[in-house]
Write an enzyme that holds these catalytic residues in place. Structure first.
Site, PDB file in Angstrom:
ATOM      1  N   ASP A   1       9.119   0.687   5.192  1.00  0.00           N
ATOM      2  CA  ASP A   1      10.175   0.047   5.987  1.00  0.00           C
ATOM      3  C   ASP A   1      11.025   1.088   6.712  1.00  0.00           C
ATOM      4  O   ASP A   1      11.376   0.923   7.883  1.00  0.00           O
ATOM      5  CB  ASP A   1      11.090  -0.796   5.092  1.00  0.00           C
ATOM      6  CG  ASP A   1      10.349  -1.945   4.434  1.00  0.00           C
ATOM      7  OD1 ASP A   1       9.216  -2.240   4.855  1.00  0.00           O
ATOM      8  OD2 ASP A   1      10.912  -2.546   3.496  1.00  0.00           O
TER       9      ASP A   1
ATOM     10  N   GLY B   1      12.492 -10.646   4.826  1.00  0.00           N
ATOM     11  CA  GLY B   1      11.283  -9.820   4.815  1.00  0.00           C
ATOM     12  C   GLY B   1      11.111  -9.020   6.094  1.00  0.00           C
ATOM     13  O   GLY B   1      10.038  -8.483   6.361  1.00  0.00           O
TER      14      GLY B   1
ATOM     15  N   THR C   1       0.827  -1.212   0.000  1.00  0.00           N
ATOM     16  CA  THR C   1       0.000   0.000   0.000  1.00  0.00           C
ATOM     17  C   THR C   1       0.859   1.260   0.000  1.00  0.00           C
ATOM     18  O   THR C   1       0.406   2.311  -0.430  1.00  0.00           O
ATOM     19  CB  THR C   1      -0.914   0.042   1.248  1.00  0.00           C
ATOM     20  OG1 THR C   1      -0.109  -0.264   2.392  1.00  0.00           O
ATOM     21  CG2 THR C   1      -2.044  -0.961   1.146  1.00  0.00           C
TER      22      THR C   1
END
Ligand code: ADP
Ligand code: MG
Length: 386
Positions: free
Chosen positions: A176, A128, A39
Site C-alpha cells: 500500500d 480497502g 503476496t
C-alpha cells in the site's frame, strides 16, 4: 471540487486551525491493487495503481518539539503530542498513523521534530482503498520536505509501513505504501516486495475502450483483528517447513511437490500465494503486450483463489464479483486485504453504467446496502502540490 479549490480550502483551513500559513502542501493517493493480494508479506509481487482520490496535507515545521494534528475527517479537535515522548500505544484513533510516521523517522535515527499538520482526504476510509497508507505517506513526504531528509520513495514506504506495523499495530505488508508513493499516472506499478524494485507498466484503459469500476461494498474490514496476523503466521510457518526464506521462493512448477510435504491446513494458503505471484507475472505480460482486456480472466481467477483458498472474501464481495461478471464485466476481484472492502471490475467502457446498476440491483435483492461506485483511473503517486 477542482484541484485548485481543494488546495485553497486546505490552506484556508490550516490558517484557521493553526493560526498561520502552511509551509507546503503534499498529496498522497489511495490505491487499488489490480492483482497480487496477500503476496507482499511473502516477499512477492503485486500490481497496484494509484487512484485520483488523495489525502491532501498542509504542514509547517515547529521548533518547540510539538506535533499538532488535525483532520477534516477527525473529531474536530487538534491533538497535541510531544515528539520526544512518542511511543507505540501512546497515541490513539486516527492520530496513531501520523504520529507513528514521526516516531518511525526518529527510530531510523533522523533528527525530526514537531510540526503543525492539517489534512483532508477524498480517499474513503476503511474501504480497502488504503486511506491509512495515503495518510502515512502524505505525512512521510511532508516531513521529508520540511526537514530536508531526501529519502527515496521505497525508504519512505518502509518508514510508513513500520509506523503502521509497530506503532498503529496493523501487521500490513509494504504494497500500500509503495503504491501511494511510487505509482505514476497512466501506469500500474509492478512491485517486487523483497527488493522494492518497481517498474511502471503502461495501463491505457481508455485507449482500449475499457473502464475499471471500484465497487465499495461498505463492509468495513478490520485488519487489526487478528485474522490477517494469523494468515501471515501461516505463510511464514509454511516457508520455514519448506526451508525457504519466504513463499516467494516457491515456483508454480515446484508447487505440487511442496504441497505434498505440508500439513493440510497450510496447503490452501501456499497454493494461493504461489498462484497469485504467477498471476501477477501473467498480468504484466498481458499489459506489456498491449492486451489489457486479457486481465479480466486473471482478476476472476484471483478472486476464486482468495475466496476458496485464502478465504478472505465475504458474501458481499463474492456477490459483487459474480453480479459484475454476469452483467458483462471481463473480470472482477476483491482488492485489498479482504473481509469486506471493495471489488474492482474491468468492463468495456460502454457497459460501465449497466454493470454498476446490475451489482446495485443484486445487492438490493440480497438485502445488502447499496455499494458506492467509483471509476478508477491510473493516477499520480504522492507529490508536493504547493
Ligand atoms: P483503509 O486503509 O483500507 O482505508 P484502514 O482501516 O487501514 O482502512 O485505515 C482506515 C483508518 O485510517 C481510519 O479508521 C482512520 O483511523 C485513518 N484515516 C484514514 N484517512 C484519514 C483521514 N483523512 N483523517 C483521519 N483519519 C484517517
Ligand atoms: Mg489500510
Amino acid at each position: 471540487m477542482t484541484a485548485d479549490a481543494v488546495l485553497n480550502a486546505v490552506c484556508e483551513d490550516f490558517r484557521r486551525i493553526h493560526g498561520r500559513a502552511p509551509a507546503g502542501v503534499w498529496a498522497a493517493p489511495g490505491r487499488v491493487n489490480l492483482i497480487g493480494e496477500h503476496t507482499d508479506y511473502n516477499d512477492g509481487f503485486a500490481l497496484p495503481m494509484a487512484l485520483p482520490q488523495t489525502t491532501v496535507l498542509a504542514a509547517r515545521r515547529r521548533d518547540d518539539g510539538l506535533l499538532r494534528l488535525h483532520s477534516a475527517q477527525g473529531d474536530g479537535r487538534v491533538t497535541e503530542l510531544a515528539v520526544a515522548d512518542l511511543a507505540p500505544g501512546g497515541a490513539g484513533g486516527w492520530t496513531r498513523y501520523p504520529a507513528g510516521v514521526v516516531w518511525a523517522l526518529r527510530e531510523r535515527g533522523l533528527a525530526v521534530g514537531g510540526a503543525d499538520l492539517h489534512l483532508d482526504s477524498s480517499v474513503p476510509a476503511g474501504a480497502g482503498l488504503s486511506s491509512s497508507a495515503a495518510l502515512e505517506c502524505a505525512v512521510a513526504l511532508a516531513y521529508d520536505g520540511l526537514y530536508g531528509l531526501r529519502l527515496s520513495g521505497p525508504e519512505l514506504a518502509r518508514v510508513a509501513q513500520y509506523a503502521e506495523n509497530a506503532f498503529a499495530g496493523v501487521p500490513c505488508g509494504v504494497m500500500d505504501q509503495m503504491a501511494s508513493l511510487c505509482c505514476a499516472e497512466g501506469s500500474a506499478l509492478h512491485l517486487d516486495s523483497r527488493s522494492l524494485e518497481v517498474r511502471q507498466v503502461p495501463f491505457d484503459l481508455t485507449g482500449h475502450g475499457l473502464s475499471l469500476l471500484v465497487l465499495d461494498t461498505g463492509v468495513a474490514h478490520d485488519l487489526g483483528d487478528g485474522a490477517y496476523a494469523s494468515l501471515r503466521d501461516g505463510c511464514e510457518r509454511a516457508a520455514r517447513l519448506l526451508g525457504l526464506p519466504a513463499l516467494r521462493d516457491l515456483s508454480e512448477g515446484e508447487l505440487p511437490g511442496a504441497l505434498a510435504e505440508l500439513p493440510a491446513g497450510l496447503v490452501p494458503l501456499v497454493r494461493h500465494v504461489v498462484t497469485e505471484n504467477a498471476r501477477v507475472g501473467r498480468a504484466v505480460g498481458r499489459l506489456t503486450a498491449g492486451e489489457p482486456e486479457a486481465l479480466g480472466a486473471l482478476l476472476t481467477a484471483g478472486h476464486a483463489s482468495l475466496r476458496d483458498d485464502y478465504r478472505v472474501s465475504c458474501p458481499e464481495t463474492d456477490l459483487a464479483v459474480d453480479a459484475a461478471v454476469a452483467a458483462g464485466a471481463l473480470g472482477a476481484r476483491m482488492t485489498g486485504g479482504g473481509f469486506g472492502g471493495s471489488v474492482i471490475a474491468l468492463v468495456p467502457a460502454g457497459q460501465a453504467a449497466s454493470v454498476a446498476r446490475a451489482v446495485t440491483r443484486a445487492f438490493a435483492a440480497a438485502d445488502f446496502a447499496a455499494p458506492a461506485v467509483l471509476e478508477a483511473v491510473p493516477s499520480a503517486g504522492a507529490r508536493r502540490i504547493a
